[in-house]
Design an enzyme around this catalytic site. Structure first.
Site, PDB file in Angstrom:
ATOM      1  N   HIS A 176      -6.479   8.295  11.867  1.00 51.86           N
ATOM      2  CA  HIS A 176      -6.034   6.900  11.842  1.00 51.86           C
ATOM      3  C   HIS A 176      -4.545   6.759  11.544  1.00 51.86           C
ATOM      4  CE1 HIS A 176     -10.490   5.612  10.998  1.00 51.86           C
ATOM      5  NE2 HIS A 176     -10.277   5.942  12.260  1.00 51.86           N
ATOM      6  N   CYS A 217       7.530   1.636  16.957  1.00 51.02           N
ATOM      7  CA  CYS A 217       7.858   0.401  17.677  1.00 51.02           C
ATOM      8  C   CYS A 217       6.552  -0.236  18.161  1.00 51.02           C
ATOM      9  CB  CYS A 217       8.764   0.747  18.864  1.00 51.02           C
ATOM     10  SG  CYS A 217       9.088  -0.674  19.916  1.00 51.02           S
ATOM     11  N   CYS A 273      13.039  -2.901  16.061  1.00 50.64           N
ATOM     12  CA  CYS A 273      13.222  -1.519  16.526  1.00 50.64           C
ATOM     13  C   CYS A 273      14.693  -1.318  16.867  1.00 50.64           C
ATOM     14  CB  CYS A 273      12.342  -1.294  17.760  1.00 50.64           C
ATOM     15  SG  CYS A 273      12.638   0.283  18.560  1.00 50.64           S
ATOM     16  N   ARG A 299       0.830  -1.215   0.000  1.00 45.21           N
ATOM     17  CA  ARG A 299       0.000   0.000   0.000  1.00 45.21           C
ATOM     18  C   ARG A 299       0.863   1.264   0.000  1.00 45.21           C
ATOM     19  NH1 ARG A 299      -3.904  -0.508   4.756  1.00 45.21           N
ATOM     20  NH2 ARG A 299      -4.609   1.481   3.939  1.00 45.21           N
ATOM     21  N   ASN A 338      -7.897   9.041   6.369  1.00 48.45           N
ATOM     22  CA  ASN A 338      -6.935   8.462   5.429  1.00 48.45           C
ATOM     23  C   ASN A 338      -5.516   8.534   5.976  1.00 48.45           C
ATOM     24  OD1 ASN A 338      -9.157   8.134   3.893  1.00 48.45           O
ATOM     25  ND2 ASN A 338      -8.703   9.764   2.436  1.00 48.45           N
ATOM     26  N   GLY A 359     -16.669  10.740   0.937  1.00 50.79           N
ATOM     27  CA  GLY A 359     -15.947   9.528   0.556  1.00 50.79           C
ATOM     28  C   GLY A 359     -15.700   8.558   1.691  1.00 50.79           C
ATOM     29  N   THR A 360     -16.651   8.496   2.604  1.00 49.48           N
ATOM     30  CA  THR A 360     -16.512   7.501   3.680  1.00 49.48           C
ATOM     31  C   THR A 360     -17.774   6.670   3.779  1.00 49.48           C
ATOM     32  OG1 THR A 360     -16.142   7.138   6.055  1.00 49.48           O
ATOM     33  CG2 THR A 360     -17.193   9.233   5.446  1.00 49.48           C
ATOM     34  N   SER A 361     -17.600   5.370   4.076  1.00 49.00           N
ATOM     35  CA  SER A 361     -18.771   4.510   4.253  1.00 49.00           C
ATOM     36  C   SER A 361     -19.444   4.799   5.589  1.00 49.00           C
ATOM     37  CB  SER A 361     -18.356   3.034   4.165  1.00 49.00           C
ATOM     38  OG  SER A 361     -17.302   2.779   5.065  1.00 49.00           O
TER      39      SER A 361
HETATM   40  C1  BJW Z   1     -16.269   7.551  -3.107  1.00 47.44           C
HETATM   41  C2  BJW Z   1     -15.658   7.531  -4.355  1.00 47.44           C
HETATM   42  C3  BJW Z   1     -15.427   8.782  -4.985  1.00 47.44           C
HETATM   43  C4  BJW Z   1     -15.858   5.494  -3.669  1.00 47.44           C
HETATM   44  N1  BJW Z   1     -15.802   9.899  -4.369  1.00 47.44           N
HETATM   45  N2  BJW Z   1     -16.614   8.682  -2.520  1.00 47.44           N
HETATM   46  C5  BJW Z   1     -19.106   1.539  18.512  1.00 47.44           C
HETATM   47  C6  BJW Z   1     -19.934   0.583  18.012  1.00 47.44           C
HETATM   48  C7  BJW Z   1     -19.428  -0.567  17.409  1.00 47.44           C
HETATM   49  C8  BJW Z   1     -18.057  -0.757  17.284  1.00 47.44           C
HETATM   50  C9  BJW Z   1     -17.231   0.209  17.780  1.00 47.44           C
HETATM   51  C10 BJW Z   1     -17.746   1.334  18.389  1.00 47.44           C
HETATM   52  N3  BJW Z   1     -16.714   2.095  18.775  1.00 47.44           N
HETATM   53  C11 BJW Z   1     -15.568   1.491  18.404  1.00 47.44           C
HETATM   54  C12 BJW Z   1     -15.861   0.326  17.799  1.00 47.44           C
HETATM   55  C13 BJW Z   1     -14.900  -0.651  17.241  1.00 47.44           C
HETATM   56  C14 BJW Z   1     -14.311  -0.213  15.925  1.00 47.44           C
HETATM   57  C15 BJW Z   1     -15.395  -0.019  14.880  1.00 47.44           C
HETATM   58  O1  BJW Z   1     -15.767   1.068  14.516  1.00 47.44           O
HETATM   59  N4  BJW Z   1     -15.876  -1.103  14.320  1.00 47.44           N
HETATM   60  C16 BJW Z   1     -16.894  -1.009  13.257  1.00 47.44           C
HETATM   61  C17 BJW Z   1     -16.433  -1.774  12.050  1.00 47.44           C
HETATM   62  C18 BJW Z   1     -18.207  -1.432  13.795  1.00 47.44           C
HETATM   63  N5  BJW Z   1     -13.515   0.999  16.084  1.00 47.44           N
HETATM   64  C19 BJW Z   1     -12.310   0.960  16.563  1.00 47.44           C
HETATM   65  O2  BJW Z   1     -11.813  -0.089  16.938  1.00 47.44           O
HETATM   66  C20 BJW Z   1     -11.537   2.256  16.683  1.00 47.44           C
HETATM   67  N6  BJW Z   1     -10.983   2.369  17.996  1.00 47.44           N
HETATM   68  C21 BJW Z   1     -11.715   2.721  19.026  1.00 47.44           C
HETATM   69  O3  BJW Z   1     -12.841   3.149  18.918  1.00 47.44           O
HETATM   70  O4  BJW Z   1     -11.052   2.577  20.233  1.00 47.44           O
HETATM   71  C22 BJW Z   1     -11.839   2.523  21.412  1.00 47.44           C
HETATM   72  C23 BJW Z   1     -12.690   1.254  21.389  1.00 47.44           C
HETATM   73  C24 BJW Z   1     -12.178   0.059  20.925  1.00 47.44           C
HETATM   74  C25 BJW Z   1     -12.958  -1.096  20.905  1.00 47.44           C
HETATM   75  C26 BJW Z   1     -14.284  -1.037  21.330  1.00 47.44           C
HETATM   76  C27 BJW Z   1     -14.809   0.180  21.776  1.00 47.44           C
HETATM   77  C28 BJW Z   1     -14.000   1.328  21.814  1.00 47.44           C
HETATM   78  C29 BJW Z   1     -10.365   2.276  15.730  1.00 47.44           C
HETATM   79  C30 BJW Z   1     -10.768   2.303  14.300  1.00 47.44           C
HETATM   80  C31 BJW Z   1      -9.521   2.261  13.426  1.00 47.44           C
HETATM   81  C32 BJW Z   1      -9.848   2.110  11.954  1.00 47.44           C
HETATM   82  N7  BJW Z   1      -8.656   1.859  11.250  1.00 47.44           N
HETATM   83  C33 BJW Z   1      -8.712   1.664   9.792  1.00 47.44           C
HETATM   84  C34 BJW Z   1      -7.329   1.173   9.320  1.00 47.44           C
HETATM   85  C35 BJW Z   1      -6.336   2.320   9.290  1.00 47.44           C
HETATM   86  C36 BJW Z   1      -5.022   1.886   8.751  1.00 47.44           C
HETATM   87  C37 BJW Z   1      -5.105   1.414   7.321  1.00 47.44           C
HETATM   88  O5  BJW Z   1      -5.512   2.173   6.405  1.00 47.44           O
HETATM   89  O6  BJW Z   1      -4.760   0.254   7.118  1.00 47.44           O
HETATM   90  O7  BJW Z   1      -9.069   2.890   9.167  1.00 47.44           O
HETATM   91  S1  BJW Z   1     -10.017   0.537   9.288  1.00 47.44           S
HETATM   92  C38 BJW Z   1     -10.464   1.439   7.839  1.00 47.44           C
HETATM   93  O8  BJW Z   1     -11.805   1.973   7.969  1.00 47.44           O
HETATM   94  C39 BJW Z   1      -9.508   2.630   7.790  1.00 47.44           C
HETATM   95  C40 BJW Z   1     -10.410   3.711   7.308  1.00 47.44           C
HETATM   96  O9  BJW Z   1      -9.879   4.981   7.663  1.00 47.44           O
HETATM   97  C41 BJW Z   1     -11.709   3.408   7.998  1.00 47.44           C
HETATM   98  C42 BJW Z   1     -12.917   4.004   7.348  1.00 47.44           C
HETATM   99  O10 BJW Z   1     -13.078   3.512   6.043  1.00 47.44           O
HETATM  100  P1  BJW Z   1     -13.538   4.537   4.903  1.00 47.44           P
HETATM  101  O11 BJW Z   1     -12.518   5.599   4.764  1.00 47.44           O
HETATM  102  O12 BJW Z   1     -14.915   4.961   5.171  1.00 47.44           O
HETATM  103  O13 BJW Z   1     -13.419   3.625   3.584  1.00 47.44           O
HETATM  104  P2  BJW Z   1     -14.461   2.602   2.953  1.00 47.44           P
HETATM  105  O14 BJW Z   1     -13.693   1.764   1.993  1.00 47.44           O
HETATM  106  O15 BJW Z   1     -15.233   1.908   3.996  1.00 47.44           O
HETATM  107  O16 BJW Z   1     -15.501   3.524   2.172  1.00 47.44           O
HETATM  108  C43 BJW Z   1     -15.133   4.250   1.017  1.00 47.44           C
HETATM  109  C44 BJW Z   1     -16.323   5.071   0.565  1.00 47.44           C
HETATM  110  O17 BJW Z   1     -15.918   5.867  -0.518  1.00 47.44           O
HETATM  111  C45 BJW Z   1     -17.525   4.240   0.093  1.00 47.44           C
HETATM  112  O18 BJW Z   1     -18.711   4.704   0.744  1.00 47.44           O
HETATM  113  C46 BJW Z   1     -17.592   4.547  -1.411  1.00 47.44           C
HETATM  114  O19 BJW Z   1     -18.922   4.590  -1.906  1.00 47.44           O
HETATM  115  C47 BJW Z   1     -16.962   5.901  -1.464  1.00 47.44           C
HETATM  116  N8  BJW Z   1     -16.386   6.290  -2.768  1.00 47.44           N
HETATM  117  N9  BJW Z   1     -15.425   6.259  -4.767  1.00 47.44           N
HETATM  118  C48 BJW Z   1     -16.386   9.854  -3.195  1.00 47.44           C
HETATM  119  N10 BJW Z   1     -14.847   8.864  -6.260  1.00 47.44           N
END
Ligand code: BJW
Length: 249
Positions: free
Chosen positions: A122, A130, A150, A73, A105, A190-192
């Site tokens: 993120h 580390c 590290c 990536r 992002n 651009g976020t789901s």
């Molecule tokens: C276009 C387009 C164009 C296409 N123009 N648009 C409450 C309830 C339930 C669960 C939880 C909660 N609170 C926390 C959680 C757990 C968890 C969570 O949310 N889980 C869910 C899946 C339910 N969250 C966490 O664990 C977070 N930590 C946290 O809250 O700590 C405290 C805690 C922990 C545990 C329990 C409770 C509290 C941390 C979240 C970290 C996310 N990390 C990632 C990876 C980052 C590193 C990497 O890139 O590898 O972040 S996961 C991934 O998802 C990445 C993204 O930033 C993130 C969001 O995704 P995004 O950006 O929305 O992308 P897509 O692919 O999903 O969507 C793309 C969109 O673009 C689509 O809609 C398309 O239609 C659109 N599109 N072309 C405009 N041209």
């Protein structure tokens, strides 16, 4: 989509706004040819689920696999260029007294487009830290080990990104919540909108009676709650919105 699809009410709200907050996700980089997080991966990576790789558990189980995925990536990001959507947001920050770009992002394309008022929720794929104490490491000796150790303590290095189950950087999240709670207009681009806590920022804005706007070619579950849902690619919608706003000022 052309200029006439943008509701004059939105332009009016932006003209009157002092404070704007914008949340972005992987979709804004789609037109820079970076695959979104949840779309199927290609080549060697097609058989893996990204939501399972982006976890501390995956790294503990198979650190080389996770490191190699991030290296693939990093190479995609290094070859990519910011697109007109990134550039429009970089221009927009100059138009408002208060502006914050809140990005999920990790690809630095907003910064490369010229955005300066931003927080990264993120982390950033270009940074390495580390896995034991979280210290950011800029360089390490050549080694045939993957991931490399590290240079300070010998624990495995990992990308400085936030995986599922990990805490977001406190200063970034606090700034994002404050901006969402106080803005006049909030954009979700651009976020789901499924990953917390980022997905809930829009509710902070709604509680403050902000005008809310979604920009996404595939309307999300939040589309029927927002004031304006602009169903198009951000690389086309945002420049048109900017042009309409500049013409109206
Ligand atoms: C276009 C387009 C164009 C296409 N123009 N648009 C409450 C309830 C339930 C669960 C939880 C909660 N609170 C926390 C959680 C757990 C968890 C969570 O949310 N889980 C869910 C899946 C339910 N969250 C966490 O664990 C977070 N930590 C946290 O809250 O700590 C405290 C805690 C922990 C545990 C329990 C409770 C509290 C941390 C979240 C970290 C996310 N990390 C990632 C990876 C980052 C590193 C990497 O890139 O590898 O972040 S996961 C991934 O998802 C990445 C993204 O930033 C993130 C969001 O995704 P995004 O950006 O929305 O992308 P897509 O692919 O999903 O969507 C793309 C969109 O673009 C689509 O809609 C398309 O239609 C659109 N599109 N072309 C405009 N041209």
């Amino acid at each position: 989509m052309n200029l006439f699809d943008i509701d004059p009410g939105l332009i009016e709200a932006l003209r009157a706004a002092d404070s704007v907050a914008v949340l972005t996700g992987a979709g804004i980089s789609a037109e820079s040819k970076i695959p979104t997080f949840r779309e199927a991966m290609t080549g060697l990576w097609a058989k893996y689920d990204p939501t399972e790789l982006a976890t501390p558990q995956a790294f503990a189980r198979d650190p080389k696999l996770v490191w190699d995925w991030y290296q693939w990536r990093r190479d995609l990001v290094a070859d990519a260029e910011p697109n007109p959507g990134h550039r429009a947001l970089a221009q927009m920050e100059k138009l408002f007294d208060e502006f914050l770009l809140i990005t999920q992002n990790v690809d630095s394309l907003h910064q490369r487009a010229g955005s300066t008022k931003l927080v990264e929720l993120h982390g950033n794929i270009a940074r390495t830290k580390c896995s034991q104490d979280g210290r950011v490491v800029a360089s390490w000796p050549e080694t045939d080990q993957t991931p490399p150790p590290c240079p300070h303590c010998g624990a495995l290095l990992r990308p400085d990104v936030v995986w599922f189950g990990e805490s977001l950087p406190g200063h970034a999240l606090t700034g994002a919540m404050k901006a969402a709670s106080n803005c006049d207009v909030f954009f979700s681009v651009g976020t789901s909108a499924v990953v917390e806590p980022a997905a809930s920022l829009i509710y902070y804005a709604m509680n403050n009676r902000a005008v809310t706007v979604e920009v996404n070619p595939n309307p999300t579950a939040q589309a029927n709650m927002v004031t304006y849902a602009l169903a198009g690619p951000s690389g086309e919608v945002l420049p048109q919105l900017l042009a309409a706003l500049e013409a109206a000022r």
